[in-house]
Design a protein around this motif. Structure first.
Motif, PDB file in Angstrom:
ATOM      1  N   PHE A   1      -7.581  16.756   0.666  1.00 34.47           N
ATOM      2  CA  PHE A   1      -6.868  16.148  -0.457  1.00 34.47           C
ATOM      3  C   PHE A   1      -5.433  15.809  -0.067  1.00 34.47           C
ATOM      4  CE2 PHE A   1      -4.203  16.670  -4.320  1.00 34.47           C
ATOM      5  CZ  PHE A   1      -4.672  15.566  -5.014  1.00 34.47           C
ATOM      6  N   GLU A   2      -4.767  16.695   0.671  1.00 39.15           N
ATOM      7  CA  GLU A   2      -3.385  16.451   1.082  1.00 39.15           C
ATOM      8  C   GLU A   2      -3.260  15.196   1.934  1.00 39.15           C
ATOM      9  OE1 GLU A   2      -0.478  17.884   0.244  1.00 39.15           O
ATOM     10  OE2 GLU A   2      -1.688  18.926  -1.252  1.00 39.15           O
ATOM     11  N   GLU A   3      -4.259  14.961   2.784  1.00 38.79           N
ATOM     12  CA  GLU A   3      -4.239  13.762   3.629  1.00 38.79           C
ATOM     13  C   GLU A   3      -4.466  12.486   2.826  1.00 38.79           C
ATOM     14  OE1 GLU A   3      -6.046  14.430   7.892  1.00 38.79           O
ATOM     15  OE2 GLU A   3      -7.265  15.540   6.427  1.00 38.79           O
ATOM     16  N   GLU A   4      -5.218  12.620   1.743  1.00 40.43           N
ATOM     17  CA  GLU A   4      -5.683  11.443   1.012  1.00 40.43           C
ATOM     18  C   GLU A   4      -4.898  11.124  -0.258  1.00 40.43           C
ATOM     19  OE1 GLU A   4      -9.162   9.464   1.744  1.00 40.43           O
ATOM     20  OE2 GLU A   4      -7.603   9.803   3.235  1.00 40.43           O
ATOM     21  N   LYS A   5      -4.114  12.060  -0.762  1.00 36.64           N
ATOM     22  CA  LYS A   5      -3.592  11.917  -2.123  1.00 36.64           C
ATOM     23  C   LYS A   5      -2.699  10.696  -2.325  1.00 36.64           C
ATOM     24  CE  LYS A   5       0.278  15.188  -1.588  1.00 36.64           C
ATOM     25  NZ  LYS A   5       0.849  16.459  -2.084  1.00 36.64           N
ATOM     26  N   ASP A   6      -1.848  10.359  -1.341  1.00 40.05           N
ATOM     27  CA  ASP A   6      -0.972   9.193  -1.504  1.00 40.05           C
ATOM     28  C   ASP A   6      -1.769   7.898  -1.535  1.00 40.05           C
ATOM     29  OD1 ASP A   6       1.237  10.833  -1.582  1.00 40.05           O
ATOM     30  OD2 ASP A   6       1.719  10.597   0.540  1.00 40.05           O
ATOM     31  N   ARG A   7      -2.736   7.797  -0.647  1.00 43.99           N
ATOM     32  CA  ARG A   7      -3.596   6.603  -0.626  1.00 43.99           C
ATOM     33  C   ARG A   7      -4.397   6.484  -1.914  1.00 43.99           C
ATOM     34  NH1 ARG A   7      -8.689   5.215   0.214  1.00 43.99           N
ATOM     35  NH2 ARG A   7      -9.355   7.361   0.588  1.00 43.99           N
ATOM     36  N   LEU A   8      -4.890   7.616  -2.412  1.00 47.56           N
ATOM     37  CA  LEU A   8      -5.688   7.617  -3.631  1.00 47.56           C
ATOM     38  C   LEU A   8      -4.864   7.211  -4.847  1.00 47.56           C
ATOM     39  CD1 LEU A   8      -7.892  10.817  -3.194  1.00 47.56           C
ATOM     40  CD2 LEU A   8      -8.539   8.436  -2.832  1.00 47.56           C
ATOM     41  N   ARG A   9      -3.605   7.660  -4.883  1.00 51.65           N
ATOM     42  CA  ARG A   9      -2.741   7.269  -6.006  1.00 51.65           C
ATOM     43  C   ARG A   9      -2.542   5.747  -6.022  1.00 51.65           C
ATOM     44  NH1 ARG A   9       0.788   9.975  -9.342  1.00 51.65           N
ATOM     45  NH2 ARG A   9       0.413  11.921  -8.198  1.00 51.65           N
ATOM     46  N   MET A  10      -2.320   5.169  -4.844  1.00 47.96           N
ATOM     47  CA  MET A  10      -2.142   3.721  -4.757  1.00 47.96           C
ATOM     48  C   MET A  10      -3.432   2.985  -5.126  1.00 47.96           C
ATOM     49  SD  MET A  10      -0.746   1.508  -1.507  1.00 47.96           S
ATOM     50  CE  MET A  10       0.638   2.631  -1.347  1.00 47.96           C
ATOM     51  N   SER A  11      -4.564   3.491  -4.649  1.00 47.07           N
ATOM     52  CA  SER A  11      -5.857   2.882  -4.958  1.00 47.07           C
ATOM     53  C   SER A  11      -6.140   2.930  -6.456  1.00 47.07           C
ATOM     54  CB  SER A  11      -6.971   3.622  -4.195  1.00 47.07           C
ATOM     55  OG  SER A  11      -8.242   3.168  -4.598  1.00 47.07           O
ATOM     56  N   LEU A  12      -5.841   4.074  -7.077  1.00 52.91           N
ATOM     57  CA  LEU A  12      -6.059   4.221  -8.512  1.00 52.91           C
ATOM     58  C   LEU A  12      -5.169   3.270  -9.297  1.00 52.91           C
ATOM     59  CD1 LEU A  12      -7.565   5.748 -10.722  1.00 52.91           C
ATOM     60  CD2 LEU A  12      -5.836   7.540 -10.600  1.00 52.91           C
ATOM     61  N   GLN A  13      -3.926   3.127  -8.856  1.00 50.17           N
ATOM     62  CA  GLN A  13      -2.996   2.191  -9.508  1.00 50.17           C
ATOM     63  C   GLN A  13      -3.549   0.769  -9.483  1.00 50.17           C
ATOM     64  OE1 GLN A  13       0.037   2.802 -10.988  1.00 50.17           O
ATOM     65  NE2 GLN A  13       0.432   0.647 -11.416  1.00 50.17           N
ATOM     66  N   MET A  14      -4.034   0.322  -8.331  1.00 53.77           N
ATOM     67  CA  MET A  14      -4.557  -1.035  -8.197  1.00 53.77           C
ATOM     68  C   MET A  14      -5.822  -1.230  -9.034  1.00 53.77           C
ATOM     69  SD  MET A  14      -2.373  -2.558  -6.388  1.00 53.77           S
ATOM     70  CE  MET A  14      -3.263  -4.096  -6.163  1.00 53.77           C
ATOM     71  N   THR A  15      -6.694  -0.219  -9.029  1.00 51.65           N
ATOM     72  CA  THR A  15      -7.933  -0.309  -9.806  1.00 51.65           C
ATOM     73  C   THR A  15      -7.638  -0.415 -11.297  1.00 51.65           C
ATOM     74  OG1 THR A  15      -9.167   0.964  -8.159  1.00 51.65           O
ATOM     75  CG2 THR A  15     -10.097   0.871 -10.359  1.00 51.65           C
ATOM     76  N   LEU A  16      -6.730   0.417 -11.782  1.00 51.29           N
ATOM     77  CA  LEU A  16      -6.376   0.397 -13.202  1.00 51.29           C
ATOM     78  C   LEU A  16      -5.680  -0.900 -13.581  1.00 51.29           C
ATOM     79  CD1 LEU A  16      -5.200   4.096 -13.705  1.00 51.29           C
ATOM     80  CD2 LEU A  16      -7.272   3.047 -14.614  1.00 51.29           C
ATOM     81  N   GLN A  17      -4.860  -1.433 -12.686  1.00 53.00           N
ATOM     82  CA  GLN A  17      -4.217  -2.723 -12.952  1.00 53.00           C
ATOM     83  C   GLN A  17      -5.267  -3.820 -13.131  1.00 53.00           C
ATOM     84  OE1 GLN A  17      -0.166  -2.140 -10.268  1.00 53.00           O
ATOM     85  NE2 GLN A  17      -1.283  -4.055 -10.140  1.00 53.00           N
ATOM     86  N   GLN A  18      -6.227  -3.843 -12.218  1.00 50.56           N
ATOM     87  CA  GLN A  18      -7.252  -4.884 -12.281  1.00 50.56           C
ATOM     88  C   GLN A  18      -8.086  -4.753 -13.554  1.00 50.56           C
ATOM     89  OE1 GLN A  18      -9.866  -4.990  -8.900  1.00 50.56           O
ATOM     90  NE2 GLN A  18     -10.977  -6.771  -9.635  1.00 50.56           N
ATOM     91  N   GLU A  19      -8.526  -3.527 -13.848  1.00 53.92           N
ATOM     92  CA  GLU A  19      -9.358  -3.306 -15.039  1.00 53.92           C
ATOM     93  C   GLU A  19      -8.582  -3.633 -16.319  1.00 53.92           C
ATOM     94  OE1 GLU A  19     -12.895  -1.557 -17.040  1.00 53.92           O
ATOM     95  OE2 GLU A  19     -12.550  -2.099 -14.958  1.00 53.92           O
ATOM     96  N   THR A  20      -7.322  -3.198 -16.404  1.00 55.88           N
ATOM     97  CA  THR A  20      -6.515  -3.447 -17.598  1.00 55.88           C
ATOM     98  C   THR A  20      -6.261  -4.938 -17.781  1.00 55.88           C
ATOM     99  OG1 THR A  20      -5.418  -1.306 -17.263  1.00 55.88           O
ATOM    100  CG2 THR A  20      -4.377  -2.814 -18.798  1.00 55.88           C
ATOM    101  N   ALA A  21      -5.994  -5.641 -16.685  1.00 59.75           N
ATOM    102  CA  ALA A  21      -5.751  -7.083 -16.760  1.00 59.75           C
ATOM    103  C   ALA A  21      -7.000  -7.830 -17.211  1.00 59.75           C
ATOM    104  CB  ALA A  21      -5.281  -7.605 -15.403  1.00 59.75           C
ATOM    105  N   ILE A  22      -8.149  -7.459 -16.680  1.00 57.78           N
ATOM    106  CA  ILE A  22      -9.402  -8.111 -17.076  1.00 57.78           C
ATOM    107  C   ILE A  22      -9.675  -7.890 -18.561  1.00 57.78           C
ATOM    108  CG2 ILE A  22     -11.924  -8.009 -16.840  1.00 57.78           C
ATOM    109  CD1 ILE A  22     -11.415  -7.424 -13.830  1.00 57.78           C
TER     110      ILE A  22
END
Length: 217
Positions: free
Chosen positions: A140-161
Motif C-alpha cells: 500500500f505504501e508503494e501504491e498510495k500516491d499513484r492510487l490517489r491520482m488514479s482515483l482523482q482522474m476516475t472520479l473527474q471522468q465519472e462526475t463530468a459524464i
C-alpha cells in the motif's frame, strides 16, 4: 474576448467537477483493497427501469440469466455471450467509462448473487457475479500516491459524464443521423491521416478541419 469561452469552461469544470470531489485516506485504502480482487461479471443492460424490473422478477422466478441477456440486453459487446464481461477489477472501464455505480454494486455481491436494477448513464443493469480471484499487489505504501491520482482522474471522468448526461436529459436535444454519420466519416478520414492515433475514438475534430458546408450542418 478570444479567451472568454475557455475561461468560462475552466470555471464551470472547477465548480461542477473539481470542487465536488473530495478524496480521503480511507477512499485510497478502499481502492487498494478493491484492486486486490478481480470479479467475473455478467450483466443485462436495458433502457428503462420498467424493463429492468420485469427482467429482475423473471430471474427471481428462475429464468436463466444467459438466455435473458441474449434476448433482451442492448449491450452489443456482451449480449451474445449471455452478458459475460469476463473478469473485471475496479480500474476496468465498462463501455469505455469508469461506471462507478456499476462497480460499487459488483464489489458488494457474492458469487452467484444477482443485483436489483442499477442505473448508469448507459441505462439500467441487472448484474450477476460469477466468481472472484485475488490479484498480486505491491505494498500500500508503494501504491498510495499513484492510487490517489488514479482515483482523482476516475472520479473527474465519472462526475463530468454524469453532469453532461443530466444536462442532456433536461434539454430537448435532437441528434440528426445524417450529420452524425458525416462526423463519423470525418473522424475516420482524420484517423487515417494520423498514424499516431490508435483508434478513431481518440480523434477530436477541430472546427477548422470542417468545410463551411460541414459547419452549417
Amino acid at each position: 474576448e478570444q479567451e472568454k469561452d475557455k475561461i468560462l469552461m475552466s470555471e464551470l469544470f472547477r465548480i461542477e467537477i473539481l470542487d465536488k470531489i473530495k478524496i480521503t485516506d480511507k477512499d485510497v485504502a478502499d481502492l487498494y483493497k478493491k484492486l486486490g480482487e478481480s470479479i467475473k461479471v455478467k450483466h443485462i443492460l436495458v433502457k428503462t427501469k420498467k424493463e429492468a424490473d420485469q427482467i429482475y422478477e423473471e430471474l427471481k422466478k428462475g429464468a436463466v440469466f444467459d438466455s435473458l441477456a441474449k434476448q433482451k440486453s442492448i449491450d452489443p459487446g456482451s449480449k451474445d455471450r449471455g452478458g459475460d464481461l469476463g473478469y473485471i477489477n475496479w480500474n476496468t472501464a465498462i463501455g469505455g467509462t469508469p461506471l462507478i455505480p456499476f462497480k460499487d454494486v459488483v464489489y458488494k455481491l457474492k458469487p452467484q448473487e444477482i443485483s436489483r436494477p442499477v442505473k448508469t448513464f448507459l441505462g439500467w443493469h441487472i448484474i450477476k457475479v460469477e466468481d472472484t480471484r485475488k490479484e498480486t499487489q505491491k505494498s500500500f505504501e508503494e501504491e498510495k500516491d499513484r492510487l490517489r491520482m488514479s482515483l482523482q482522474m476516475t472520479l473527474q471522468q465519472e462526475t463530468a459524464i454524469n453532469y453532461m448526461v443530466d444536462l442532456m436529459e433536461k434539454t430537448d436535444i435532437k441528434i440528426v443521423s445524417s450529420t452524425q454519420k458525416m462526423l463519423e466519416e470525418k473522424a475516420k478520414a482524420l484517423a487515417a491521416q494520423d498514424t499516431s492515433r490508435a483508434q478513431i475514438g481518440a480523434i477530436n475534430i477541430d472546427p477548422n478541419q470542417l468545410s463551411d458546408q460541414e459547419k452549417s450542418l
